[in-house]
Design an enzyme around this catalytic site. Structure first.
Site, PDB file in Angstrom:
ATOM      1  CG  HIS A 270      -2.078   0.928   1.100  1.00 44.16           C
ATOM      2  ND1 HIS A 270      -1.990   2.270   1.358  1.00 44.16           N
ATOM      3  CD2 HIS A 270      -3.339   0.697   0.682  1.00 44.16           C
ATOM      4  CE1 HIS A 270      -3.160   2.830   1.126  1.00 44.16           C
ATOM      5  NE2 HIS A 270      -4.001   1.911   0.708  1.00 44.16           N
ATOM      6  CG  ASP A 328      -8.188  -4.265  -3.064  1.00 48.47           C
ATOM      7  OD1 ASP A 328      -7.393  -3.306  -3.026  1.00 48.47           O
ATOM      8  OD2 ASP A 328      -9.406  -4.132  -3.270  1.00 48.47           O
TER       9      ASP A 328
END
Ligand code: SDX
Length: 394
Positions: A270, A328
């Site tokens: 991320h 996700d």
């Protein structure tokens, strides 16, 4: 200010924005919406209450929540002409292609809420977007399957209405399972807003030009479609399927570490989190709950996901680069267990994120300077030169 870039000619531009909506502490793995931590909101609140919090800054009183829920519920229908817009697409169009198109077209059907200088029209546009996205996303799903549209019902809650519009057929009634609706609502909540990510920054940039709200949100949805952003949950499930069995995990971890191999672990890493994404923790627990509910035990994809997470987190490469599962990583497993094809993962992300886009759009408009987001560049191209006639070119 974050995002201050200094260019060679001593030029300084800021491409950051101040916001009061969402705060992420990447090192701690903390996500706050108007100060409230996401794990508490996921456990104790519900999506429409989180929508109210994001839009207006405070948790609603019971009366405020009742009024907000009434307004959203009674705006869930689409202008009936819009169904002909859906029918212009090929049946095999990706649902995101339909959704981006329909969202952009909303300004043609709801032009009485496109004047951004009118606070009342801004409010109406906000409610309409949040209220109509479940219908738009469900109709895109139905259309892609060649099935008739199912209209929303006012006696169902937000998540239940969406599930029914997705899975009901005229031939038989569809009973909304409350546990499934709760899991769906939790997925909406976990994806509601996430500070200045790519799609939200796209919405802010578009809104800073004065574009109408529906155009701005459509721009955000188009950006979210990318596999490195909102498309990652679809890409992650495809990756888990390709791995197939836990004995193949070391091969894929080696590929993810190989600089010469473009492969990356989808659902991992991320831009901001350098700790576990708090949303991933909630979704990991929710995955077990939903699969048990659906009677799916020993799901090989979930087994591969859990073992992949374990081995990656034990690997010095991922620890050193602070790569952890993100939102996700588990969401696709849950959505697949609920009966959604992978093509519906990003549309559900877009549905959930609409309130985040709308909240940030309203905040951008409230910026007194209406700063046009216009990042400067560092030019490294050809220096000044005169035109050369074609006869003289080499
Ligand atoms: C979302 O911003 C948001 O808030 C987005 C989002 C939201 O809610 O809106 O959170 C939703 O988009 C989550 C991210 C979903 N995307 C994926 O899961 C795709 C896989 N992940 C990556 O593509 C990647 O991690 C990014 C794009 C998310 C971040 O990429 P960065 O900025 O390069 O990550 P980084 O700087 O932390 O990377 C550090 C290193 C780099 O190697 P070096 O250049 O230092 O040698 O780690 C490597 C990266 O190459 N790396 C990975 C990796 N992610 C980063 N290596 C293997 N697998 C990965 N997944």
């Amino acid at each position: 200010k974050a995002g201050v870039f200094t260019h060679d000619p001593g030029f300084t531009s800021t491409s950051s924005c101040e916001s009061t909506i969402t705060f992420i502490d990447g090192e701690k793995g903390q996500l706050l919406h108007r100060g409230y931590p996401i794990d508490q909101l996921a456990a104790k609140s519900h999506y429409l209450e989180v929508c109210y919090l994001l839009l207006y800054g405070e948790l609603p009183t019971a009366a405020q929540m009742e009024d907000f829920e009434y307004r959203v519920t009674h705006h869930s229908m689409l202008h009936d002409q819009m169904q002909y817009f859906f029918r212009g697409f090929r049946r095999d169009a990706h649902p995101m292609a339909i959704i981006v198109g329909v969202m952009g077209a909303m300004s043609a059907f709801y032009h009485d809420s496109t004047d951004i200088t009118d606070p009342w029209q801004r409010e109406v546009a906000s409610i309409r977007m949040i209220a109509k996205m479940p219908t738009i996303v469900a109709w895109a799903f139905k259309y892609s399957m060649g099935m008739p549209f199912i209209y929303p019902r006012n006696d169902l809650d937000y998540a239940g209405n969406f599930l029914r519009m997705c899975f009901a057929v005229p031939a038989e009634e569809y009973e909304v399972d409350p546990i499934l609706a709760r899991a769906m609502d939790r997925i909406f909540t976990l994806h509601a807003d996430h500070e200045q990510n790519a799609s939200t920054s796209t919405v802010r940039l578009a809104s800073s030009s004065g574009a109408n709200p529906f155009a701005c949100i459509a721009a955000g949805a188009a950006c979210l479609w990318g596999p490195a952003h909102g498309g990652a949950n679809e890409a992650c499930l495809m990756m888990l399927r390709e791995i197939g069995t836990v004995d193949r995990i070391p091969e894929f971890i080696a590929r993810a570490k190989d600089k010469d191999d473009p492969f990356r672990l989808m659902g991992f890493g991320h831009r901001v989190y350098k700790n576990v994404d708090p949303r991933a923790k909630v979704l990991k627990a929710s995955a077990d709950e939903v699969l048990d509910l659906m009677g799916i035990h020993n799901n090989p994809t979930l087994q591969v996901a859990k073992e992949l997470e374990k081995q990656a987190l034990e690997d010095p490469y991922f620890a050193e680069k602070k790569l952890f599962p993100n939102v996700d990583f588990y969401s696709g497993i849950i959505l697949e267990a609920m009966g959604f094809p992978t093509s519906m993962f990003t549309p559900i992300f877009a549905l959930s994120r609409t309130v985040g886009w709308i909240s940030q759009w309203k905040e951008q408009l409230s910026d007194p300077e209406h700063k046009i987001g216009r990042p400067r560049q560092l030019y490294t191209g050809a220096p000044y030169r005169d035109y050369v006639e074609v006869e003289e070119r080499g």
